[in-house]
Write an enzyme that holds these catalytic residues in place. Structure first.
Site, PDB file in Angstrom:
ATOM      1  CG  HIS A 248       0.179   8.532   5.136  1.00  0.00           C
ATOM      2  ND1 HIS A 248       0.826   9.713   4.826  1.00  0.00           N
ATOM      3  CD2 HIS A 248       1.145   7.579   5.167  1.00  0.00           C
ATOM      4  CE1 HIS A 248       2.124   9.469   4.674  1.00  0.00           C
ATOM      5  NE2 HIS A 248       2.349   8.179   4.884  1.00  0.00           N
ATOM      6  CD  GLU A 249       0.616   4.183   6.701  1.00  0.00           C
ATOM      7  OE1 GLU A 249       1.270   3.623   5.805  1.00  0.00           O
ATOM      8  OE2 GLU A 249       1.114   5.062   7.447  1.00  0.00           O
ATOM      9  CG  HIS A 252       2.550   4.339   1.755  1.00  0.00           C
ATOM     10  ND1 HIS A 252       3.587   4.880   1.032  1.00  0.00           N
ATOM     11  CD2 HIS A 252       2.549   4.992   2.949  1.00  0.00           C
ATOM     12  CE1 HIS A 252       4.182   5.824   1.765  1.00  0.00           C
ATOM     13  NE2 HIS A 252       3.566   5.916   2.926  1.00  0.00           N
ATOM     14  CD  GLU A 278       5.543   9.693   3.170  1.00  0.00           C
ATOM     15  OE1 GLU A 278       5.568   8.445   3.077  1.00  0.00           O
ATOM     16  OE2 GLU A 278       5.025  10.285   4.134  1.00  0.00           O
TER      17      GLU A 278
HETATM   18 ZN    ZN Z   1       4.229   7.258   4.447  1.00  0.00          ZN
END
Ligand code: ZN
Length: 487
Positions: A248-249, A252, A278
């Site tokens: 997830h990170e 980003h 996101e």
């Molecule tokens: Zn996030």
């Protein structure tokens, strides 16, 4: 703006340190340092000199990039000058106190302790919204701070598009036999988790020469330059925490690393909005990272890294990491129930701002909405309305961007697939360069140049649309749970 950027980088680095390595006793000094730097930054932004320079730049801008830079800076300056310094300072003071009170209230399951702080925060947010101005609904002024151009009406339409289909899908899944994921819980070697997650984030294209990964209680991604992007993850009993937290990170992170070098330290560098950001973290976490193709490539390596994992099949593993279960805590929610958590918060925020919902009634309304959307009743306020950090930090209008990210991730992926063809084969071969390259070309290299709605239009050929998300998620989970196909 390079001076502005230096203040931002300094405070971001202090915040990263706060959440990773800072000694516990340093809290007070760190808060003082950050609040002084924030005040100096605000003064710099609203100064006559900055305003004058911005006006001159607006006259001189000729290229498309220069005009974009002027647009982004003007929007920032306009918002900063509308809010009186006294309100900025009070909101910052009240939120930092409220955060400490919230931490204790959540630990003690004592909503009454947090209630006066939340009442004050709602009131300060109302004042802020009035200073910023809006035409339709008070929520518009605040949510626009997180997602440029967003309005309550737009969010209403987005949620109306997915509410009933998601409630229905969750109900169908609840009827199906539950999926066993107990084999993913254990006392996993921390070093092995670090090595495995670093291998994964590098495999998808996160550049470790321009970034690093550390641990934090609540994973996040931050950056101080396009060449210094920081990921965090956490090592817990559930092996998926580290794996999906890291992916997830890193989603980003690759977005941040994808900005053009020549824009570094300018306001054009970096992701354009929370919702678009996101969409990228969710793409790499869910669409890539929770796919069967991805694990056909990485499950053997996972088993080598964690010998305690039994000889499970790809199918067992795929189903386990896509298990759906209505639960109380948003940050632990699966892909299907996640948006229902967000709807509860969005409706409550609107009610509190309008005044149609009194803060004192929050626990009751919260629990009622959980019954309605998720079919469960939180046993305590700690597992209910006290769980999230956002309101104590003074942030109202932020939550819907999470759902926007979920929806947009599928919409962009549909376009990516149309161009790249068999993405399953690419993932099964561990070939992420074409996928990252496509996203780089369509999304990442544009940084903050276009307003989010324009970027979405350019990438997807239309506005935010829930259809690809609804059909994608329905098809996927009908497969995971062996339900009759409806799409
Ligand atoms: Zn996030």
């Amino acid at each position: 703006m390079a001076e502005v950027n230096a203040f931002e980088a300094a405070t971001a680095l202090m915040d990263w340190d706060h959440q990773t390595y800072m000694p516990q006793a340093a809290g007070e000094a760190r808060a003082a340092h950050v609040s002084i730097l924030s005040r100096l930054l605000h003064e710099l932004l609203v100064s006559d000199e900055t305003q004058r320079l911005a006006q001159e730049a607006a006259k001189e801008a000729t290229s498309e990039d220069e005009k974009a830079l002027v647009r982004v800076v003007s929007r920032r300056l306009e918002k900063s000058t509308k809010i009186p310094a006294s309100l900025v300072e009070e909101k910052s003071r009240v939120s930092s106190e409220a955060h400490e009170i919230w931490v204790r209230a959540r630990a003690d399951n004592d909503f009454a302790k947090f209630r006066p702080s939340l009442e004050r925060i709602v009131e300060l947010n109302r004042q802020e919204a009035e200073h910023l101005g809006y035409t339709d609904h008070i929520y518009d002024a605040l949510t626009d701070l997180y997602e440029e151009g967003a309005t309550k009406k737009g969010w209403d339409a987005m949620f109306d598009g997915i509410r009933q289909p998601m409630v229905d899908l969750v109900a169908r899944i609840k009827e199906a036999p539950a999926i066993d994921n107990r084999f993913l819980f254990g006392d996993w070697d921390v070093d092995a988790q670090r090595r495995f997650t670093e291998m994964l984030v590098e495999a998808i294209g996160f550049d470790m020469k321009r970034g690093r990964q550390d641990t934090a209680p609540h994973p996040f991604c931050t950056n101080f330059s396009v060449n210094d992007v920081r990921l965090t993850t956490r090592y817990q009993e559930f092996l998926g925490s580290a794996i999906f937290g890291s992916l997830h990170e890193a989603g980003h992170g690759v977005y941040e690393q994808g900005s053009p070098q020549e824009w570094d330290r300018t306001p054009l560098s970096g992701g354009v909005s929370l919702g678009v950001h996101e969409s990228q973290s969710r793409t790499w976490e869910n669409i890539v990272g929770r796919s069967k193709a991805f694990w056909s490539r990485y499950l053997p390596e996972l088993k080598r890294s964690f010998p305690a994992l039994p000889g499970l099949s790809l199918d067992d593993f795929y189903r386990a990491v896509n298990r759906v279960e209505p639960s109380f805590i948003r940050v632990e929610a699966d892909e299907v129930t996640y948006n229902l958590h967000i709807m509860v918060r969005f409706e409550i925020e609107c009610g509190m701002l309008e005044g149609s919902l009194a803060v004192k009634d929050l626990p009751e309304v919260w629990n009622e909405k959980y019954r309605q959307y998720l079919g469960i009743t939180p046993p305590t306020d700690s597992l209910g309305c006290l769980q999230d950090v956002h309101w104590s930090g003074g942030m109202i209008g932020y939550f819907p961007t999470y759902s926007m990210g979920n929806i947009l991730s599928y919409q962009i992926w549909e376009k990516l697939q149309a161009d790249l063809g068999d993405t399953d084969r690419l993932m099964a071969d561990g070939e992420f360069a074409p996928i990252l390259g496509w996203l780089q070309d369509k999304v990442y290299r544009h940084g903050s140049k276009y307003p989010p709605s324009e970027l979405i239009q350019r990438v997807c050929g239309g506005p935010l649309d829930p259809k690809p998300y609804l059909s994608g998620i329905t098809r996927k989970y009908e497969g995971v749970y062996g339900l009759a196909s409806t799409v």
